[in-house]
Write a protein that holds these residues in place. Structure first.
Motif, PDB file in Angstrom:
ATOM      1  N   ALA A   1      24.872 -16.802  22.525  1.00 50.58           N
ATOM      2  CA  ALA A   1      23.484 -17.109  22.875  1.00 50.58           C
ATOM      3  C   ALA A   1      22.984 -16.207  23.996  1.00 50.58           C
ATOM      4  N   HIS A   2      23.817 -15.988  25.006  1.00 53.68           N
ATOM      5  CA  HIS A   2      23.425 -15.141  26.137  1.00 53.68           C
ATOM      6  C   HIS A   2      23.203 -13.704  25.694  1.00 53.68           C
ATOM      7  N   THR A   3      23.973 -13.243  24.697  1.00 53.90           N
ATOM      8  CA  THR A   3      23.821 -11.878  24.210  1.00 53.90           C
ATOM      9  C   THR A   3      22.557 -11.728  23.381  1.00 53.90           C
ATOM     10  N   TYR A   4      22.245 -12.732  22.560  1.00 54.58           N
ATOM     11  CA  TYR A   4      20.976 -12.719  21.842  1.00 54.58           C
ATOM     12  C   TYR A   4      19.804 -12.673  22.819  1.00 54.58           C
ATOM     13  N   SER A   5      19.920 -13.406  23.917  1.00 58.17           N
ATOM     14  CA  SER A   5      18.860 -13.396  24.923  1.00 58.17           C
ATOM     15  C   SER A   5      18.693 -12.007  25.521  1.00 58.17           C
ATOM     16  N   ALA A   6      19.831 -11.346  25.805  1.00 62.90           N
ATOM     17  CA  ALA A   6      19.763  -9.990  26.358  1.00 62.90           C
ATOM     18  C   ALA A   6      19.103  -9.033  25.369  1.00 62.90           C
ATOM     19  N   LEU A   7      19.459  -9.151  24.090  1.00 61.10           N
ATOM     20  CA  LEU A   7      18.832  -8.306  23.072  1.00 61.10           C
ATOM     21  C   LEU A   7      17.335  -8.588  22.982  1.00 61.10           C
ATOM     22  N   GLY A   8      16.964  -9.869  23.031  1.00 59.62           N
ATOM     23  CA  GLY A   8      15.546 -10.199  23.014  1.00 59.62           C
ATOM     24  C   GLY A   8      14.809  -9.564  24.175  1.00 59.62           C
ATOM     25  N   GLY A   9      15.453  -9.542  25.344  1.00 61.07           N
ATOM     26  CA  GLY A   9      14.836  -8.928  26.505  1.00 61.07           C
ATOM     27  C   GLY A   9      14.595  -7.442  26.327  1.00 61.07           C
ATOM     28  N   ILE A  10      15.555  -6.770  25.703  1.00 62.27           N
ATOM     29  CA  ILE A  10      15.398  -5.334  25.458  1.00 62.27           C
ATOM     30  C   ILE A  10      14.224  -5.073  24.512  1.00 62.27           C
ATOM     31  N   TYR A  11      14.164  -5.846  23.410  1.00 61.90           N
ATOM     32  CA  TYR A  11      13.069  -5.634  22.459  1.00 61.90           C
ATOM     33  C   TYR A  11      11.717  -6.013  23.059  1.00 61.90           C
ATOM     34  N   LEU A  12      11.713  -7.002  23.954  1.00 59.31           N
ATOM     35  CA  LEU A  12      10.469  -7.342  24.628  1.00 59.31           C
ATOM     36  C   LEU A  12      10.024  -6.200  25.531  1.00 59.31           C
ATOM     37  N   GLU A  13      10.987  -5.547  26.169  1.00 59.71           N
ATOM     38  CA  GLU A  13      10.635  -4.436  27.061  1.00 59.71           C
ATOM     39  C   GLU A  13       9.989  -3.280  26.302  1.00 59.71           C
ATOM     40  N   ILE A  14      10.465  -3.034  25.080  1.00 59.78           N
ATOM     41  CA  ILE A  14       9.897  -1.925  24.312  1.00 59.78           C
ATOM     42  C   ILE A  14       8.762  -2.397  23.387  1.00 59.78           C
ATOM     43  N   ASP A  15       8.259  -3.615  23.659  1.00 60.74           N
ATOM     44  CA  ASP A  15       7.097  -4.170  22.971  1.00 60.74           C
ATOM     45  C   ASP A  15       7.329  -4.433  21.489  1.00 60.74           C
ATOM     46  N   SER A  16       8.580  -4.651  21.099  1.00 61.09           N
ATOM     47  CA  SER A  16       8.870  -5.073  19.721  1.00 61.09           C
ATOM     48  C   SER A  16       8.889  -6.604  19.702  1.00 61.09           C
ATOM     49  N   ILE A  17       7.701  -7.187  19.733  1.00 61.63           N
ATOM     50  CA  ILE A  17       7.548  -8.614  19.962  1.00 61.63           C
ATOM     51  C   ILE A  17       8.210  -9.437  18.863  1.00 61.63           C
ATOM     52  N   GLU A  18       8.031  -9.028  17.603  1.00 61.53           N
ATOM     53  CA  GLU A  18       8.590  -9.803  16.496  1.00 61.53           C
ATOM     54  C   GLU A  18      10.117  -9.855  16.564  1.00 61.53           C
ATOM     55  N   GLN A  19      10.753  -8.710  16.830  1.00 64.82           N
ATOM     56  CA  GLN A  19      12.211  -8.693  16.940  1.00 64.82           C
ATOM     57  C   GLN A  19      12.683  -9.471  18.162  1.00 64.82           C
ATOM     58  N   ALA A  20      11.917  -9.361  19.251  1.00 65.51           N
ATOM     59  CA  ALA A  20      12.264 -10.112  20.456  1.00 65.51           C
ATOM     60  C   ALA A  20      12.270 -11.611  20.158  1.00 65.51           C
ATOM     61  N   GLU A  21      11.256 -12.079  19.462  1.00 65.40           N
ATOM     62  CA  GLU A  21      11.187 -13.498  19.122  1.00 65.40           C
ATOM     63  C   GLU A  21      12.366 -13.931  18.267  1.00 65.40           C
ATOM     64  N   GLN A  22      12.783 -13.099  17.330  1.00 67.06           N
ATOM     65  CA  GLN A  22      13.914 -13.432  16.465  1.00 67.06           C
ATOM     66  C   GLN A  22      15.190 -13.630  17.282  1.00 67.06           C
ATOM     67  N   TYR A  23      15.420 -12.738  18.248  1.00 66.89           N
ATOM     68  CA  TYR A  23      16.631 -12.857  19.056  1.00 66.89           C
ATOM     69  C   TYR A  23      16.547 -14.033  20.020  1.00 66.89           C
ATOM     70  N   PHE A  24      15.357 -14.287  20.550  1.00 70.85           N
ATOM     71  CA  PHE A  24      15.228 -15.444  21.439  1.00 70.85           C
ATOM     72  C   PHE A  24      15.424 -16.753  20.680  1.00 70.85           C
ATOM     73  N   GLU A  25      15.025 -16.804  19.421  1.00 67.85           N
ATOM     74  CA  GLU A  25      15.283 -17.993  18.600  1.00 67.85           C
ATOM     75  C   GLU A  25      16.789 -18.214  18.455  1.00 67.85           C
ATOM     76  N   LYS A  26      17.529 -17.129  18.205  1.00 71.79           N
ATOM     77  CA  LYS A  26      18.980 -17.237  18.071  1.00 71.79           C
ATOM     78  C   LYS A  26      19.632 -17.629  19.390  1.00 71.79           C
ATOM     79  N   ALA A  27      18.998 -17.271  20.497  1.00 69.51           N
ATOM     80  CA  ALA A  27      19.551 -17.593  21.814  1.00 69.51           C
ATOM     81  C   ALA A  27      19.426 -19.067  22.172  1.00 69.51           C
ATOM     82  N   LYS A  28      18.760 -19.846  21.326  1.00 71.03           N
ATOM     83  CA  LYS A  28      18.661 -21.282  21.565  1.00 71.03           C
ATOM     84  C   LYS A  28      19.941 -22.024  21.214  1.00 71.03           C
ATOM     85  N   GLY A  29      20.925 -21.317  20.661  1.00 70.35           N
ATOM     86  CA  GLY A  29      22.179 -21.943  20.265  1.00 70.35           C
ATOM     87  C   GLY A  29      23.003 -22.389  21.447  1.00 70.35           C
ATOM     88  N   PRO A  30      24.155 -23.031  21.179  1.00 73.52           N
ATOM     89  CA  PRO A  30      25.015 -23.549  22.256  1.00 73.52           C
ATOM     90  C   PRO A  30      25.472 -22.438  23.199  1.00 73.52           C
TER      91      PRO A  30
END
Length: 270
Positions: free
Chosen positions: A177-206
């Motif tokens: 989950a923490h790694t998905y969050s980190a990936l979401g952060g990277i995609y958010l930084e480069i303005d890939s909003i859709e991909q960022a959202e996908q990774y943040f959704e996965k980061a909701k796991g245990p």
């Protein structure tokens, strides 16, 4: 638990060996730290060092110095935190605990990265990499590659960071989950909003990381408000995520049972 640990400390002060006394102070110091009581925790842990030194207990000294380093880190004193992590690594080496030595060096690397000393950070990461790859534990390797990814992200090498983070997930998908969050952060930084959202959704796991889900919530707020300057998962936030991840891995194997056994021994002895 706090009261039980405090009673155990007083008991072992009068009846225990230096090792027992050091353990009692160590577990109480850890608990104080978890309660955010920084100064009392530091005092108790430094007292634990004295008992450990008397008993020449190298491995326990390594764990104590790790928690002292964390206390400095939580006060943003990266310089002193780095010094204590390296002292912990030295004690682990003397005790023959190569795994903990490697993670202590990973922690030191992140302190150097937080101080913008990236070349030194990479030196310690490479040292830890060689040890953990030789040991071959998949969960540890997942943590290692997560760390590599976060440090490369802090340096702005986002493509390399993404590759390491994906590798981290491949080694241990159930604890990522923490790694998905980190990936979401990277995609958010480069303005890939859709991909960022996908990774943040996965980061909701245990997750055992206490910062991951808070970061995800803030990330979704940032997306909804289009606050593109918000960068979860990199920089200091990434250091915090990685830092707690490695701490919990060590804790799972030796701490919870140890504190319970210490209290039970004190109870049985009265």
């Amino acid at each position: 638990l706090m009261d039980d640990l405090d009673r155990a400390r007083y008991y072992w002060e009068s009846k225990g060996s230096p090792h027992d006394q050091a353990l009692a102070y160590y577990y109480l110091g850890r608990k104080l730290k978890e309660e955010k009581l920084i100064k009392p925790a530091m005092k108790i842990l430094l007292d634990a060092v004295k008992f450990c030194s008397a008993g020449n207990d190298m491995e326990l000294l390594g764990f104590i110095y790790t928690y002292i380093a964390e206390l400095y880190y939580e006060q943003y004193d990266f310089l002193l935190a780095k010094d204590k992590f390296l002292e912990a690594a030295s004690f682990f080496e003397k005790a023959g605990n190569n795994r903990s030595k490697a993670f202590a060096k990973v922690n030191a690397a992140h302190m150097y990265a937080a101080m913008d000393s990236m070349q030194i950070a990479f030196v310690y990461m490479h040292q830890a990499d060689s040890v953990l790859c030789a040991l071959g534990d998949s969960s540890d390797l997942s943590t290692l590659y997560n760390n590599w990814g976060n440090i490369y992200a802090m340096q702005g090498e986002l493509d390399i960071a993404k590759a390491y983070l994906q590798k981290s997930i491949a080694y241990c998908p159930e604890e990522s989950a923490h790694t998905y969050s980190a990936l979401g952060g990277i995609y958010l930084e480069i303005d890939s909003i859709e991909q960022a959202e996908q990774y943040f959704e996965k980061a909701k796991g245990p997750t055992e990381n206490p910062y991951t889900h808070t970061g995800v919530i803030l990330s979704f707020v940032g997306i909804r408000r289009k606050e593109r300057e918000y960068k979860p998962g990199i920089g200091l936030y990434a250091t915090i995520c990685r830092f707690h991840r490695s701490r919990h891995l060590v804790k799972k194997r030796d701490v919870f049972a140890g504190s319970r056994n210490l209290v039970r021994s004190q109870t049985n002895g009265t």
